[in-house]
Design an enzyme around this catalytic site. Structure first.
Site, PDB file in Angstrom:
ATOM      1  CD  GLU A   1     -29.454  46.702  40.028  1.00  0.00           C
ATOM      2  OE1 GLU A   1     -30.269  45.906  39.511  1.00  0.00           O
ATOM      3  OE2 GLU A   1     -29.337  46.825  41.255  1.00  0.00           O
TER       4      GLU A   1
ATOM      5  CD  GLU B   1     -33.983  43.150  28.527  1.00  0.00           C
ATOM      6  OE1 GLU B   1     -32.824  42.988  28.142  1.00  0.00           O
ATOM      7  OE2 GLU B   1     -34.289  43.867  29.496  1.00  0.00           O
TER       8      GLU B   1
ATOM      9  CE  LYS C   1     -18.992  53.662  28.805  1.00  0.00           C
ATOM     10  NZ  LYS C   1     -19.992  54.154  27.856  1.00  0.00           N
TER      11      LYS C   1
ATOM     12  CB  CYS D   1     -34.318  46.993  33.400  1.00  0.00           C
ATOM     13  SG  CYS D   1     -34.536  48.079  34.800  1.00  0.00           S
TER      14      CYS D   1
ATOM     15  N   GLY E   1     -26.919  47.856  32.654  1.00  0.00           N
ATOM     16  CA  GLY E   1     -26.932  47.630  31.209  1.00  0.00           C
ATOM     17  C   GLY E   1     -27.333  46.200  30.922  1.00  0.00           C
ATOM     18  CB  SER E   2     -27.154  44.224  27.856  1.00  0.00           C
ATOM     19  OG  SER E   2     -25.776  44.294  27.570  1.00  0.00           O
TER      20      SER E   2
ATOM     21  N   GLY F   1     -22.730  42.832  31.183  1.00  0.00           N
ATOM     22  CA  GLY F   1     -22.488  42.546  32.606  1.00  0.00           C
ATOM     23  C   GLY F   1     -21.507  41.393  32.778  1.00  0.00           C
TER      24      GLY F   1
HETATM   25  P1  NAD Z   1     -25.236  47.935  27.137  1.00  0.00           P
HETATM   26  O1  NAD Z   1     -24.806  46.814  28.008  1.00  0.00           O
HETATM   27  O2  NAD Z   1     -25.061  47.804  25.680  1.00  0.00           O
HETATM   28  O3  NAD Z   1     -24.486  49.293  27.523  1.00  0.00           O
HETATM   29  C1  NAD Z   1     -24.505  49.837  28.825  1.00  0.00           C
HETATM   30  C2  NAD Z   1     -23.251  50.650  29.056  1.00  0.00           C
HETATM   31  O4  NAD Z   1     -22.122  49.771  28.995  1.00  0.00           O
HETATM   32  C3  NAD Z   1     -22.999  51.746  28.036  1.00  0.00           C
HETATM   33  O5  NAD Z   1     -22.493  52.866  28.715  1.00  0.00           O
HETATM   34  C4  NAD Z   1     -21.942  51.126  27.129  1.00  0.00           C
HETATM   35  O6  NAD Z   1     -21.136  52.091  26.498  1.00  0.00           O
HETATM   36  C5  NAD Z   1     -21.138  50.309  28.111  1.00  0.00           C
HETATM   37  N1  NAD Z   1     -20.396  49.172  27.537  1.00  0.00           N
HETATM   38  C6  NAD Z   1     -20.605  48.537  26.360  1.00  0.00           C
HETATM   39  N2  NAD Z   1     -19.726  47.514  26.220  1.00  0.00           N
HETATM   40  C7  NAD Z   1     -18.971  47.493  27.340  1.00  0.00           C
HETATM   41  C8  NAD Z   1     -17.919  46.640  27.814  1.00  0.00           C
HETATM   42  N3  NAD Z   1     -17.458  45.606  27.105  1.00  0.00           N
HETATM   43  N4  NAD Z   1     -17.376  46.893  29.041  1.00  0.00           N
HETATM   44  C9  NAD Z   1     -17.830  47.915  29.799  1.00  0.00           C
HETATM   45  N5  NAD Z   1     -18.812  48.750  29.396  1.00  0.00           N
HETATM   46  C10 NAD Z   1     -19.393  48.543  28.190  1.00  0.00           C
HETATM   47  O7  NAD Z   1     -26.741  48.191  27.558  1.00  0.00           O
HETATM   48  P2  NAD Z   1     -27.776  49.197  26.879  1.00  0.00           P
HETATM   49  O8  NAD Z   1     -28.149  48.614  25.560  1.00  0.00           O
HETATM   50  O9  NAD Z   1     -27.229  50.577  26.964  1.00  0.00           O
HETATM   51  O10 NAD Z   1     -29.019  49.118  27.895  1.00  0.00           O
HETATM   52  C11 NAD Z   1     -30.056  48.202  27.750  1.00  0.00           C
HETATM   53  C12 NAD Z   1     -29.919  47.070  28.752  1.00  0.00           C
HETATM   54  O11 NAD Z   1     -29.798  47.588  30.066  1.00  0.00           O
HETATM   55  C13 NAD Z   1     -31.155  46.171  28.795  1.00  0.00           C
HETATM   56  O12 NAD Z   1     -30.762  44.808  28.841  1.00  0.00           O
HETATM   57  C14 NAD Z   1     -31.842  46.548  30.093  1.00  0.00           C
HETATM   58  O13 NAD Z   1     -32.675  45.571  30.637  1.00  0.00           O
HETATM   59  C15 NAD Z   1     -30.664  46.881  30.958  1.00  0.00           C
HETATM   60  N6  NAD Z   1     -31.055  47.741  32.076  1.00  0.00           N
HETATM   61  C16 NAD Z   1     -31.072  47.225  33.343  1.00  0.00           C
HETATM   62  C17 NAD Z   1     -31.494  47.993  34.418  1.00  0.00           C
HETATM   63  C18 NAD Z   1     -31.510  47.450  35.826  1.00  0.00           C
HETATM   64  O14 NAD Z   1     -31.566  48.243  36.745  1.00  0.00           O
HETATM   65  N7  NAD Z   1     -31.458  46.159  36.024  1.00  0.00           N
HETATM   66  C19 NAD Z   1     -31.880  49.313  34.200  1.00  0.00           C
HETATM   67  C20 NAD Z   1     -31.851  49.828  32.897  1.00  0.00           C
HETATM   68  C21 NAD Z   1     -31.434  49.022  31.843  1.00  0.00           C
END
Ligand code: NAD
Length: 475
Positions: free
Chosen positions: A242, A374, A169, A276, A220-221, A225
């Site tokens: 991650e 962050e 997704k 990130c 993601g965030s 996570g």
């Molecule tokens: P986010 O957590 O808002 O969303 C990431 C994904 O999760 C999206 O596809 C979103 O639709 C989905 N999502 C949202 N709510 C969900 C839920 N309750 N259950 C399952 N899936 C859900 O993150 P973002 O704002 O898209 O990305 C930014 C964050 O990602 C930052 O904190 C950044 O540091 C982190 N990030 C980490 C890495 C790494 O490798 N460690 C790499 C890139 C980004």
């Protein structure tokens, strides 16, 4: 009419007639639409992945590698179209979008060479004792909007290589390039092995809690996570997370300000700071603080913020309105608290596009929100330090533990400091370099498990041990 991009389910390009708009963050114009999927489309994708798993897990690894190489080739052959589309939906300048597209093709090819060899624990007259790795099953991949193509590939490739099948997704903000890649690979990968479906954030928990998905791999965030870990606990799905970071860069007094200013700038401002592993806190030794902070601010004045598709743009917009408002809020908070700005702090939210001026802060306190949280935007707080002991403690005083960097002419000292940092990756005199052969993962609240390298591949497998007792039990 805007282009409508279809999902990939069971080898077919499909839609459900309901559409989500996707916006260009530089123009705020709708540039495409993608299917708004829910539980029934997810069920179809998972059923296809489950059916394909039966064959794929027993497909010889060289055939699996060939399918990965076909994906790599399709991305490379269509790079020109793909990087332009990526800039349009994500905002990053063309050169950086090109880097992501070719990076995704290169990493697919490199990772396809990995293998998890069988380990023979014992092989003698009493017993044959083997340890092999077997694929976990159907994987749910969930990715963010900052590196949509790279993150998708980072999930798809190790899943395929290990013998798993996947339902991926993309973020609802940046699904277009991934769906265009889906179209390009639909006839290159056996039906059901790779499925890509789009929807709002609400599709995420349906994936996490789906009873026929065996593993979640998520980028993601940290906040999301934690929800994923909770959702996946119902049936003990395997998880790789991650997550966020608040990476510290430490500049020792022997670093030459003229040599490091530009690199330090880009370590914070690449992809408008939406990385990130961007340097989100920069600690500079007091002996060189004034000269180096001035050199970084001077360099910032040479960089243009603008539409990533225009020549000369160095930093694009923030990818989406929610994140734009969050970054503006952090900057407003810094202004309200009277912190000093070397550049930026003068944003105008009334214009078109989610643009934020390059913002460099002059020695804000450690507990300022713009330092402790962050930022994930074009913001760089510079802080003064006096001793190594003090700066190591300050760098480690974070719930995050993703990466960090040390800048010094004395690489032995740099390594000694690196070994004290509580992060998964530390660079000496460079930043953001990742190898497909080394594990990448966060300590503390920056993640769970790792991606890349054999360690990352293992996360898509279970260990299985088979022992053969060499007794003759035949009568
Ligand atoms: P986010 O957590 O808002 O969303 C990431 C994904 O999760 C999206 O596809 C979103 O639709 C989905 N999502 C949202 N709510 C969900 C839920 N309750 N259950 C399952 N899936 C859900 O993150 P973002 O704002 O898209 O990305 C930014 C964050 O990602 C930052 O904190 C950044 O540091 C982190 N990030 C980490 C890495 C790494 O490798 N460690 C790499 C890139 C980004």
């Amino acid at each position: 009419m805007v282009t409508q991009y279809k999902n990939l389910i069971n080898g077919k390009l499909v839609d459900n007639g309901e559409w989500l708009d996707v916006i260009n963050p530089a123009t705020e114009q709708v540039i495409g639409q993608v299917p708004a999927c829910g539980a029934s489309e997810l069920d179809s994708a998972v059923a296809a992945a489950r059916a394909a798993f039966k064959t794929w897990k027993n497909t010889p690894i060289d055939e699996r590698r060939a399918a990965i190489m076909a994906i790599s080739g399709a991305i490379k052959e269509n790079a020109d179209e793909l990087f332009r589309l990526l800039t349009a939906e994500q905002g990053k300048p063309h050169a950086q979008a090109k880097g992501e597209i070719f990076g995704a093709a290169g990493i697919s090819a490199a990772q396809s060479t990995l293998d998890l060899e069988e380990e023979i624990i014992q092989d003698d007259e009493t017993r044959l004792h083997r340890h092999r790795r077997v694929p976990v099953g159907v994987v749910g991949g969930i990715v963010p909007w900052n590196f949509p193509v790279m993150m998708a590939i980072q999930k798809i490739v190790p899943a395929m290589l290990s013998g798993c099948t996947i339902v991926l997704k993309p973020s609802p903000y940046t699904p277009l390039t991934t769906l265009r890649i889906a179209e390009l690979i639909a006839d290159k990968v056996p039906a059901g092995v790779v499925n890509i479906i789009t929807g709002e954030d609400s599709l995420g928990p349906l994936i996490t809690q789906h009873p026929d998905i065996d593993k979640i791999t998520f980028t993601g965030s940290t906040a999301t996570g934690k929800k994923i870990m909770e959702g996946a606990s119902a049936d003990l799905k395997r998880i790789t997370l991650e997550l966020g970071g608040n990476d510290a860069s430490i500049v020792l007094p022997d670093a030459d300000p003229k040599k490091v200013a530009e690199q330090l700038f880009w370590s914070s401002f690449q992809n408008a700071g939406q990385v990130c592993i961007a340097a989100k806190r920069v600690y500079i030794h007091e002996d060189i603080y004034d000269e180096l902070s001035q050199a970084i601010a001077d360099f910032a004045k040479t960089v243009t913020v603008g539409d990533g598709s225009e020549q000369g743009t160095g930093v694009g917009p923030i990818q989406n309105k929610k994140q734009y408002e969050r970054v503006l809020e952090l900057i407003e908070d810094a202004k309200d608290n009277g912190y000093k700005f070397l550049t930026g702090g003068d944003q105008d939210p009334s214009g078109t596009g989610y643009f934020v001026p390059l913002t460099i802060l002059d020695n804000p306190p450690e507990d300022a929100r713009i330092v402790a949280e962050e930022q994930f935007g074009p913001v760089m707080p510079l802080m003064k330090f006096s001793t190594e002991e003090e700066v190591i403690a300050r760098a480690n005083a974070s719930e995050y533990g993703l990466a960090g960097a040390v800048w010094t002419g004395d690489t032995e000292k740099g390594v000694a400091i690196a070994e004290q940092l509580e992060t998964g990756t530390v660079w000496i005199n460079e930043f953001m370099h990742l190898s497909p052969f080394a594990p990448f993962g966060g300590h503390k609240q920056s993640g769970f498990g790792a991606e890349y390298g054999k360690e990352g591949l293992k996360e898509f497998t279970y260990p299985q041990v088979i022992t053969v007792k060499r007794d003759n039990i035949v009568a």
